[in-house]
Design a protein around this motif. Structure first.
Motif, PDB file in Angstrom:
ATOM      1  N   ASP A  14       0.855  -1.200   0.000  1.00  0.00           N
ATOM      2  CA  ASP A  14       0.000   0.000   0.000  1.00  0.00           C
ATOM      3  C   ASP A  14       0.888   1.247   0.000  1.00  0.00           C
ATOM      4  OD1 ASP A  14      -2.477  -1.235   0.129  1.00  0.00           O
ATOM      5  OD2 ASP A  14      -2.645  -1.136   2.312  1.00  0.00           O
ATOM      6  N   ILE A  18       1.350   4.176  -2.879  1.00  0.00           N
ATOM      7  CA  ILE A  18       0.966   5.559  -2.576  1.00  0.00           C
ATOM      8  C   ILE A  18       2.184   6.494  -2.657  1.00  0.00           C
ATOM      9  CG2 ILE A  18       0.092   7.082  -0.736  1.00  0.00           C
ATOM     10  CD1 ILE A  18      -1.522   4.495   0.228  1.00  0.00           C
ATOM     11  N   SER A  25      -3.963   7.700  -1.907  1.00  0.00           N
ATOM     12  CA  SER A  25      -4.584   6.706  -1.049  1.00  0.00           C
ATOM     13  C   SER A  25      -6.099   6.641  -1.275  1.00  0.00           C
ATOM     14  CB  SER A  25      -4.269   7.106   0.384  1.00  0.00           C
ATOM     15  OG  SER A  25      -4.794   6.198   1.263  1.00  0.00           O
ATOM     16  N   GLY A  65     -10.044   3.342  11.355  1.00  0.00           N
ATOM     17  CA  GLY A  65      -8.881   3.192  10.493  1.00  0.00           C
ATOM     18  C   GLY A  65      -9.347   3.229   9.038  1.00  0.00           C
ATOM     19  N   ASN A  66      -8.472   2.906   8.129  1.00  0.00           N
ATOM     20  CA  ASN A  66      -8.841   2.958   6.708  1.00  0.00           C
ATOM     21  C   ASN A  66      -9.834   1.874   6.305  1.00  0.00           C
ATOM     22  OD1 ASN A  66      -7.446   5.250   6.282  1.00  0.00           O
ATOM     23  ND2 ASN A  66      -5.676   4.287   5.299  1.00  0.00           N
ATOM     24  N   ASN A  67      -9.916   0.795   7.101  1.00  0.00           N
ATOM     25  CA  ASN A  67     -10.961  -0.193   6.816  1.00  0.00           C
ATOM     26  C   ASN A  67     -12.326   0.470   6.980  1.00  0.00           C
ATOM     27  OD1 ASN A  67     -12.585  -2.976   7.887  1.00  0.00           O
ATOM     28  ND2 ASN A  67     -11.104  -3.258   6.243  1.00  0.00           N
ATOM     29  N   ASP A  70     -13.006   2.596   3.912  1.00  0.00           N
ATOM     30  CA  ASP A  70     -13.572   1.755   2.835  1.00  0.00           C
ATOM     31  C   ASP A  70     -15.067   1.565   3.070  1.00  0.00           C
ATOM     32  OD1 ASP A  70     -10.982   1.316   1.930  1.00  0.00           O
ATOM     33  OD2 ASP A  70     -10.832  -0.718   2.735  1.00  0.00           O
ATOM     34  N   LYS A  95     -10.386   9.380  16.478  1.00  0.00           N
ATOM     35  CA  LYS A  95      -9.245   8.605  15.984  1.00  0.00           C
ATOM     36  C   LYS A  95      -9.290   8.356  14.477  1.00  0.00           C
ATOM     37  CE  LYS A  95      -7.301   5.508  18.732  1.00  0.00           C
ATOM     38  NZ  LYS A  95      -7.192   4.221  19.408  1.00  0.00           N
ATOM     39  N   PHE A 131     -12.328  -3.482  11.367  1.00  0.00           N
ATOM     40  CA  PHE A 131     -10.864  -3.610  11.329  1.00  0.00           C
ATOM     41  C   PHE A 131     -10.438  -4.409  10.105  1.00  0.00           C
ATOM     42  CE2 PHE A 131     -11.876  -4.002  15.997  1.00  0.00           C
ATOM     43  CZ  PHE A 131     -11.563  -2.694  16.312  1.00  0.00           C
ATOM     44  N   GLY A 132      -9.324  -4.010   9.534  1.00  0.00           N
ATOM     45  CA  GLY A 132      -8.740  -4.759   8.422  1.00  0.00           C
ATOM     46  C   GLY A 132      -7.367  -5.246   8.827  1.00  0.00           C
ATOM     47  N   VAL A 133      -6.357  -4.919   8.006  1.00  0.00           N
ATOM     48  CA  VAL A 133      -5.009  -5.407   8.310  1.00  0.00           C
ATOM     49  C   VAL A 133      -4.369  -4.641   9.478  1.00  0.00           C
ATOM     50  CG1 VAL A 133      -4.580  -6.299   5.980  1.00  0.00           C
ATOM     51  CG2 VAL A 133      -3.938  -3.941   6.536  1.00  0.00           C
ATOM     52  N   GLY A 134      -5.079  -3.640   9.998  1.00  0.00           N
ATOM     53  CA  GLY A 134      -4.533  -2.868  11.126  1.00  0.00           C
ATOM     54  C   GLY A 134      -4.933  -3.417  12.490  1.00  0.00           C
ATOM     55  N   SER A 136      -4.669  -4.949  15.825  1.00  0.00           N
ATOM     56  CA  SER A 136      -3.375  -5.110  16.488  1.00  0.00           C
ATOM     57  C   SER A 136      -3.456  -5.812  17.835  1.00  0.00           C
ATOM     58  CB  SER A 136      -2.732  -3.736  16.675  1.00  0.00           C
ATOM     59  OG  SER A 136      -3.628  -2.899  17.374  1.00  0.00           O
ATOM     60  N   ARG A 137      -4.667  -6.125  18.296  1.00  0.00           N
ATOM     61  CA  ARG A 137      -4.791  -6.756  19.617  1.00  0.00           C
ATOM     62  C   ARG A 137      -6.167  -7.399  19.751  1.00  0.00           C
ATOM     63  NH1 ARG A 137      -4.829  -1.356  19.586  1.00  0.00           N
ATOM     64  NH2 ARG A 137      -6.622  -0.240  20.457  1.00  0.00           N
ATOM     65  N   GLU A 138      -6.373  -8.080  20.879  1.00  0.00           N
ATOM     66  CA  GLU A 138      -7.662  -8.726  21.178  1.00  0.00           C
ATOM     67  C   GLU A 138      -8.806  -7.727  21.096  1.00  0.00           C
ATOM     68  OE1 GLU A 138      -8.737 -11.761  23.604  1.00  0.00           O
ATOM     69  OE2 GLU A 138      -7.346 -12.733  22.220  1.00  0.00           O
ATOM     70  N   ASP A 161     -12.099  -6.512   3.244  1.00  0.00           N
ATOM     71  CA  ASP A 161     -10.685  -6.922   3.293  1.00  0.00           C
ATOM     72  C   ASP A 161     -10.439  -8.190   4.113  1.00  0.00           C
ATOM     73  OD1 ASP A 161      -8.177  -6.712   2.281  1.00  0.00           O
ATOM     74  OD2 ASP A 161      -7.443  -5.245   3.727  1.00  0.00           O
TER      75      ASP A 161
HETATM   76  N1  LIG Z   1      -4.246   3.584   2.016  1.00  0.00           N
HETATM   77  C1  LIG Z   1      -4.203   2.328   2.360  1.00  0.00           C
HETATM   78  O1  LIG Z   1      -3.266   1.918   3.020  1.00  0.00           O
HETATM   79  C2  LIG Z   1      -5.347   1.499   1.990  1.00  0.00           C
HETATM   80  C3  LIG Z   1      -5.957   0.719   2.953  1.00  0.00           C
HETATM   81  N2  LIG Z   1      -7.094   0.065   2.705  1.00  0.00           N
HETATM   82  C4  LIG Z   1      -7.916  -0.424   3.792  1.00  0.00           C
HETATM   83  O2  LIG Z   1      -7.386  -0.019   5.025  1.00  0.00           O
HETATM   84  C5  LIG Z   1      -7.212  -1.117   5.900  1.00  0.00           C
HETATM   85  C6  LIG Z   1      -6.050  -0.887   6.781  1.00  0.00           C
HETATM   86  O3  LIG Z   1      -6.252   0.332   7.400  1.00  0.00           O
HETATM   87  P1  LIG Z   1      -5.483   0.732   8.734  1.00  0.00           P
HETATM   88  O4  LIG Z   1      -4.044   0.458   8.562  1.00  0.00           O
HETATM   89  O5  LIG Z   1      -5.844   2.115   9.001  1.00  0.00           O
HETATM   90  O6  LIG Z   1      -6.015  -0.276   9.809  1.00  0.00           O
HETATM   91  P2  LIG Z   1      -7.494  -0.750  10.207  1.00  0.00           P
HETATM   92  O7  LIG Z   1      -7.574  -2.187   9.908  1.00  0.00           O
HETATM   93  O8  LIG Z   1      -8.524   0.103   9.640  1.00  0.00           O
HETATM   94  O9  LIG Z   1      -7.510  -0.653  11.808  1.00  0.00           O
HETATM   95  C7  LIG Z   1      -6.776   0.336  12.480  1.00  0.00           C
HETATM   96  C8  LIG Z   1      -7.618   0.926  13.585  1.00  0.00           C
HETATM   97  O10 LIG Z   1      -8.102  -0.084  14.430  1.00  0.00           O
HETATM   98  C9  LIG Z   1      -7.692   0.176  15.771  1.00  0.00           C
HETATM   99  N3  LIG Z   1      -7.519  -1.117  16.414  1.00  0.00           N
HETATM  100  C10 LIG Z   1      -6.755  -2.146  16.011  1.00  0.00           C
HETATM  101  N4  LIG Z   1      -6.978  -3.249  16.767  1.00  0.00           N
HETATM  102  C11 LIG Z   1      -7.931  -2.886  17.685  1.00  0.00           C
HETATM  103  C12 LIG Z   1      -8.605  -3.573  18.723  1.00  0.00           C
HETATM  104  N5  LIG Z   1      -8.374  -4.862  18.995  1.00  0.00           N
HETATM  105  N6  LIG Z   1      -9.511  -2.898  19.445  1.00  0.00           N
HETATM  106  C13 LIG Z   1      -9.768  -1.605  19.190  1.00  0.00           C
HETATM  107  N7  LIG Z   1      -9.163  -0.891  18.204  1.00  0.00           N
HETATM  108  C14 LIG Z   1      -8.269  -1.522  17.468  1.00  0.00           C
HETATM  109  C15 LIG Z   1      -6.493   1.011  15.651  1.00  0.00           C
HETATM  110  O11 LIG Z   1      -6.384   1.760  16.817  1.00  0.00           O
HETATM  111  P3  LIG Z   1      -4.986   1.953  17.562  1.00  0.00           P
HETATM  112  O12 LIG Z   1      -4.265   0.625  17.529  1.00  0.00           O
HETATM  113  O13 LIG Z   1      -4.291   2.980  16.776  1.00  0.00           O
HETATM  114  O14 LIG Z   1      -5.398   2.357  18.927  1.00  0.00           O
HETATM  115  C16 LIG Z   1      -6.836   1.867  14.431  1.00  0.00           C
HETATM  116  O15 LIG Z   1      -7.719   2.913  14.766  1.00  0.00           O
HETATM  117  C17 LIG Z   1      -7.099  -2.293   4.988  1.00  0.00           C
HETATM  118  O16 LIG Z   1      -7.455  -3.491   5.636  1.00  0.00           O
HETATM  119  C18 LIG Z   1      -8.024  -1.923   3.867  1.00  0.00           C
HETATM  120  O17 LIG Z   1      -9.350  -2.242   4.226  1.00  0.00           O
HETATM  121  C19 LIG Z   1      -7.674   0.095   1.362  1.00  0.00           C
HETATM  122  O18 LIG Z   1      -8.603   1.145   1.365  1.00  0.00           O
HETATM  123  C20 LIG Z   1      -6.653   0.346   0.309  1.00  0.00           C
HETATM  124  C21 LIG Z   1      -5.811   1.541   0.600  1.00  0.00           C
END
Ligand SMILES: NC(=O)C1=CN([C@@H]2O[C@H](COP(=O)(O)OP(=O)(O)OC[C@H]3O[C@@H](n4cnc5c(N)ncnc54)[C@H](OP(=O)(O)O)[C@@H]3O)[C@@H](O)[C@H]2O)[C@@H](O)CC1
Ligand SMILES: [K+]
Length: 518
Positions: A14, A18, A25, A65-67, A70, A95, A131-134, A136-138, A161
């Motif tokens: 990604d 970008i 993005s 997040g970006n998920n 989407d 956030k 949530f998508g690939v971001g 990060s925890r339970e 995703d």
């Molecule tokens: N431009 C691109 O890169 C593109 C990306 N694309 C899309 O983006 C997605 C990836 O986006 P992303 O990296 O923003 O992560 P994402 O999955 O939305 O989650 C991050 C958020 O979740 C949170 N969080 C995490 N775990 C948690 C928990 N257990 N419990 C609670 N909160 C939790 C975390 O919070 P933090 O850890 O910061 O506290 C943060 O706020 C990808 O899968 C695809 O769909 C497509 O559009 C193509 C272009």
């Protein structure tokens, strides 16, 4: 073959698209949303016929997040297509990422309805953009409650995703996870969509091209350590049988297998090797097995001689060795395994070490010195547990990492057999298998696989094209899975047996011949 990536590899890709290629993005996000909205629309049209979607009501649940970005874009596209589409924001809006905030502003301009307290049962489709690939925890607290509500609702469920809660690298459930009917994933399958339980949570998976570029500006490959999955179209790359060949040129397999009162495993493995196209198969076994084996499988040769001279002759004769099916772990089985493993390695012959061959190795770890680049080890989870001393649940937490560790330690190709079989070697070549089904978890299935691996190695003997051993092993695993799929079609997953898989093998290999003729 198609690539399979980890979350960090996906983020790198990604990021590269970008920042190196200057694709905004938001363009990637729009393409991701268009592809997902289109899959949902196709589902609705199939369900309703091409006309009236008035009864449909879609809720897209979005994280920050970006998920979530989407998700907001998907809700907007469906709204603009005239379908009742609403957004529910889960979590803390402070956030929001920049892109997600942008999507929110667009959705508000188009007046996409927002729900604060959705009545979950009222929706016909629920879209998961939490949530998508971001991840990060339970998942705990409010998010957990929301996902549990989404799962309980009677709606059709689509994940953006990756289903929220599935670890994108291991397929594990982190606290809870969305149970999707459909997952639209972007650019490449993520490992967690191939490995269980993630694969079951994803439902039908569609890979959408959103314009991700897999190279740097200098042309070098990004995420070059990505995994692969083999697919049907790869079967046409299997070497064709030379018209002028004979049974000697199509490969000679020596199967060191069977023990007193145990000849079934040897029979299945030998039969699979023959049905897979090996020119000749000789079973090195105990004399007591002669009559049953020769009656069951007259095509195979048999020897019960076990002395230095006879062993050397048999070893020189063969192109491929399979050691282990039904061998037993003590007495003659142990001696035969040791002699052929040690001398097979010295002679540089490819060795497939299976079943009791692996159990003996687990009992005598010092013999690992005879495992080399030409050895394929095929443990199931139980055998792997004995080999590396971890229990099965520890192995299942991250089968790829455990398989790679053992491949590195032993120097061989490791085929870790499970619902999603992992094939890897010390160079981190990695294959995840997507063919097959649960009906294959039946006695003798592993013996069939060792025979198929031997036959695939034989196919490459007289072929100019060089392929790595890990690829050949992965191809054999894929073929084995297709045999299981045909067996299930004919007999059902309860009633199918290892023999049904062997019977399906000619049909599967015929597919390769048909494909290569175009
Ligand atoms: N431009 C691109 O890169 C593109 C990306 N694309 C899309 O983006 C997605 C990836 O986006 P992303 O990296 O923003 O992560 P994402 O999955 O939305 O989650 C991050 C958020 O979740 C949170 N969080 C995490 N775990 C948690 C928990 N257990 N419990 C609670 N909160 C939790 C975390 O919070 P933090 O850890 O910061 O506290 C943060 O706020 C990808 O899968 C695809 O769909 C497509 O559009 C193509 C272009
Ligand atoms: K998701």
């Amino acid at each position: 073959m198609k690539k399979v990536v980890t979350c960090s590899q996906m983020k790198l890709l990604d990021h590269g698209t970008i920042h190196n290629m200057h694709v905004p993005s938001l363009v990637l996000m729009e393409r991701a949303a268009l592809a997902t909205a289109e899959e949902i629309r196709k589902y609705l049209e199939k369900k309703n016929g091409s006309g009236n979607l008035k009864k449909e009501r879609i809720l897209t649940v979005c994280g920050f997040g970006n998920n979530g970005g989407d998700g907001i874009a998907i809700a907007r596209l469906l709204h603009l297509a005239g379908i009742r589409s609403e957004i529910y924001l889960a979590g803390n809006p402070d956030k929001m990422t920049e892109e997600t905030r942008h999507q929110w502003d667009i959705a508000m301009s188009y007046q996409v309805p927002v729900m604060n307290n959705p009545v979950w049962d009222e929706y016909t489709v629920i879209v998961d953009g939490i949530f998508g690939v971001g991840l990060s925890r339970e998942i705990t607290g409010n998010y957990k409650e929301i996902i549990d509500h989404m799962n309980e609702a009677p709606a059709y469920k689509a994940a953006v995703d990756i289903p929220s809660g599935i670890h994108g690298d291991t397929g594990a459930v982190l606290g809870t996870a969305f149970e999707a009917d459909l997952t639209v994933t972007f650019a490449y399958k993520k490992r967690g969509l191939c490995l269980y339980p993630g694969r079951a949570y994803a439902g039908r998976t569609v890979v959408a091209d959103i314009g991700i570029y897999d190279r740097d500006r200098d042309g070098s490959e990004l995420a070059s350590k990505a995994a692969w999955h083999i697919e049907k179209s790869d079967m046409k790359t299997l070497p064709a049988r030379k018209p002028w060949g004979n049974k000697g040129t199509f490969g000679k397999v020596l199967l060191v297998a069977g023990s007193k009162g145990m000849c079934g495993a040897a029979c299945l493995s030998a039969s699979a090797a023959l049905h897979g196209g090996a020119g000749m198969v000789k079973i090195q076994t105990v004399e007591e097995n002669r009559i049953p084996l020769q009656s069951l499988l007259p095509e195979a040769m048999l020897t019960s001689e076990f002395d230095e001279e006879a062993n050397k002759k048999n070893l020189n004769w063969c192109d491929v060795l399979v050691i282990g099916p039904g061998l037993g772990t003590e007495g003659s089985g142990k001696e035969r395994m040791l002699w052929f493993l040690e001398n097979g390695a010295k002679a540089g012959k490819p060795v497939i070490l299976d079943a009791d061959g692996l159990n003996i190795l687990a009992m005598h770890p010092q013999w690992m010195k005879f495992i080399g680049e030409q050895t394929i080890l095929t443990p199931h989870m139980g055998e792997m547990s004995r080999l590396c001393g971890l229990n099965v649940s520890e192995l299942k937490e991250d089968p790829v990492a455990r398989a790679y560790q053992y491949a590195e330690k032993s120097g061989g190709v490791l085929v870790l057999k499970d619902a999603c079989t992992v094939v890897t070697d010390r160079n981190e070549k990695l294959y995840l298998n997507l063919s097959g089904n649960s009906g294959m978890a039946t006695a003798g299935s592993g013996d069939v696989l060792s025979g198929i691996i031997a036959s695939v190695l034989c196919m490459y003997l007289s072929c100019e094209e060089e392929r790595e051993l890990s690829y050949k092993a992965a191809m054999a695993v894929y073929i084995h899975g297709l045999c299981g799929d045909i067996a299930r079609e004919k007999k059902g997953s309860h009633g199918m047996t290892a023999k049904d898989m062997i019977e399906a093998l000619p049909e599967v290999l015929k597919l390769a011949e048909v494909q290569s003729k175009g």
